[in-house]
Design an enzyme around this catalytic site. Structure first.
Site, PDB file in Angstrom:
ATOM      1  CB  SER A   1      -0.922   0.003   1.216  1.00  0.00           C
ATOM      2  OG  SER A   1      -0.174  -0.052   2.409  1.00  0.00           O
TER       3      SER A   1
ATOM      4  CG  ASP B   1       7.396  -3.545  -2.722  1.00  0.00           C
ATOM      5  OD1 ASP B   1       7.545  -4.644  -3.287  1.00  0.00           O
ATOM      6  OD2 ASP B   1       7.517  -3.381  -1.495  1.00  0.00           O
TER       7      ASP B   1
HETATM    8  C1  GLA Z   1       9.481  -5.713   0.619  1.00  0.00           C
HETATM    9  C2  GLA Z   1      10.406  -4.668  -0.019  1.00  0.00           C
HETATM   10  C3  GLA Z   1      10.844  -5.107  -1.409  1.00  0.00           C
HETATM   11  C4  GLA Z   1      11.413  -6.537  -1.383  1.00  0.00           C
HETATM   12  C5  GLA Z   1      10.473  -7.472  -0.634  1.00  0.00           C
HETATM   13  C6  GLA Z   1      11.067  -8.853  -0.439  1.00  0.00           C
HETATM   14  O1  GLA Z   1       8.284  -5.780  -0.089  1.00  0.00           O
HETATM   15  O2  GLA Z   1       9.746  -3.422  -0.110  1.00  0.00           O
HETATM   16  O3  GLA Z   1      11.780  -4.204  -1.918  1.00  0.00           O
HETATM   17  O4  GLA Z   1      12.698  -6.565  -0.836  1.00  0.00           O
HETATM   18  O5  GLA Z   1      10.122  -6.974   0.643  1.00  0.00           O
HETATM   19  O6  GLA Z   1      11.206  -9.493  -1.652  1.00  0.00           O
END
Ligand code: GLA
Length: 387
Positions: free
Chosen positions: A126, A171
């Site tokens: 989010s 993300d």
């Molecule tokens: C979180 C982080 C990402 C990634 C994942 C694990 O979502 O924001 O950058 O490292 O964990 O894959």
């Protein structure tokens, strides 16, 4: 009423005029490739059909005023001078303004209404969704050029340096660049993106454990440090490597004795996970779907045993999913330590599988888990509204 309609409607009510733009940026699930992004490796996420929406118009004198339908406190500040004020959702808005201005962009102010249906704190990004929606809002009123990877990098900077969460690029990049119908194979070193179409015969079910993600941030930073320590020691054998991404399974096997037990486990997870991502992507592309489930399960086992970021709830969800008809494979998704798992299912059994798994999960754990079928969606976008 859709979220788009809700923010537009609420904008009308608050400002007695129509908004000029509506922007949207989605949350995500990661199909495979966990804790590989900050090791310069490969990930295969997809944007989901849950998003943050903002209806807005420009506002003079560099003023920003955003009102949330989900949280009481607004985000109000002036672009020429603003500072941290605690830990609310508005810090994401300010962080993005800071990162954009710091990169040399001249920003216009705006006013708007914001709402989202990406569950907060359940590991579906989010925060990336609000960051990219904010970047889209600034880009719309300030007429900034939109390049998904550049904007994702700036939003990652906002999260790392303004919010203080040391995440990788996955993300923000999937929220910026997602494509309807596709997962994206991302090389997190070059940021090269290869869309991989999801077959119509398959669905992704989100299984939300509804368990708090305790210690997620400190344990995440610890894992990053362990990976860096492993690289430093492996460089004695392989001076050319820059990250675990550069280490193949054979190289690791030959030099594992240089690492302590914890570093060995962390490195093993990352090195073999990268390999699994590439195999998963190739299998999806060639339609050899019978391998997919085993790769998901191997990823989960590695995250549980070697990377040690699973939880009792996530393990339970995966186990229950694997006893459910129509499920090909399952694994935790995102950082772990609570949050969500995903199950890959046959399309026509997805809804039944979601219901069955979550009912059994609630009985087994007394937690109010949630499950829903999701489809790969478009990344951050802007709609120009006529009236
Ligand atoms: C979180 C982080 C990402 C990634 C994942 C694990 O979502 O924001 O950058 O490292 O964990 O894959």
């Amino acid at each position: 009423m859709s979220l788009q309609q809700r923010v537009i409607e609420a904008f009308h009510q608050r400002f007695a005029a129509p908004p000029a733009f509506a922007v949207r940026a989605p949350g995500r699930v990661n199909l495979i490739g966990e804790h590989t992004d900050y090791n310069d490796g490969f990930v295969l996420p997809m944007a989901i059909d849950r998003a943050v929406w903002i209806a807005l118009r420009s506002r003079p004198n560099g003023q920003v005023a955003a009102y949330s339908l989900d949280f009481p406190q607004p985000a109000t500040f002036t672009l020429s001078a603003f500072a941290h004020q605690g830990h609310g959702w508005f810090e994401y808005v300010k962080g993005v303004a800071w990162a954009l201005q710091d990169a040399g962009h001249i920003l216009e102010g705006w006013e708007g209404v914001i709402a989202g249906d990406v569950p907060v704190g359940s590991g579906l990004s989010s925060s990336a969704a609000i960051e990219l929606a904010t970047a889209r809002a600034f880009a719309a009123v300030s007429q900034l050029p939109w390049d998904a990877a550049t904007m994702a990098r700036l939003c990652q900077r906002a999260e790392n340096q303004w919010v203080g969460m040391n995440c990788g690029i996955m993300d923000q990049l999937i929220s910026a660049a997602g494509q309807a119908g596709c997962a994206l194979l991302i090389d997190c070193r070059s940021l090269e993106i290869t869309p991989v179409r999801m077959p119509d015969t398959l669905r992704v079910v989100v299984l939300d454990s509804a368990a708090p993600r305790e210690l997620a941030s400190s344990a995440y930073n610890e894992r990053r440090a362990e990976c860096e320590a492993a690289v430093a020691k492996l460089q004695a054998a392989y001076p050319q490597i820059r990250a675990l991404r550069d280490v193949t399974p054979a190289m690791l096997t030959a030099a594992e004795h240089r690492l302590d037990q914890v570093e060995r486990k962390r490195a093993r997870h990352v090195v073999f996970e990268n390999d699994r991502v590439l195999r998963f992507g190739a299998a999806l592309r060639s339609g050899e779907t019978d391998q997919l489930g085993a790769l998901l399960l191997a990823s989960h086992a590695s995250l549980r045993d070697d990377y040690q970021v699973s939880s009792r709830e996530l393990d339970t969800l995966v186990e229950l999913a694997m006893e459910t008809p129509g499920v090909l494979g399952a694994r935790l998704t995102g950082a772990g330590f609570g949050g969500c798992a995903i199950a890959l299912t046959e399309a026509d059994r997805a809804e039944d599988a979601a219901t069955t798994v979550i009912e059994r999960y609630r009985r087994a754990t007394s937690r109010a888990g949630q499950a829903y079928v999701t489809v790969p969606s478009q990344g951050a976008e802007v709609l120009t509204l006529d009236d």
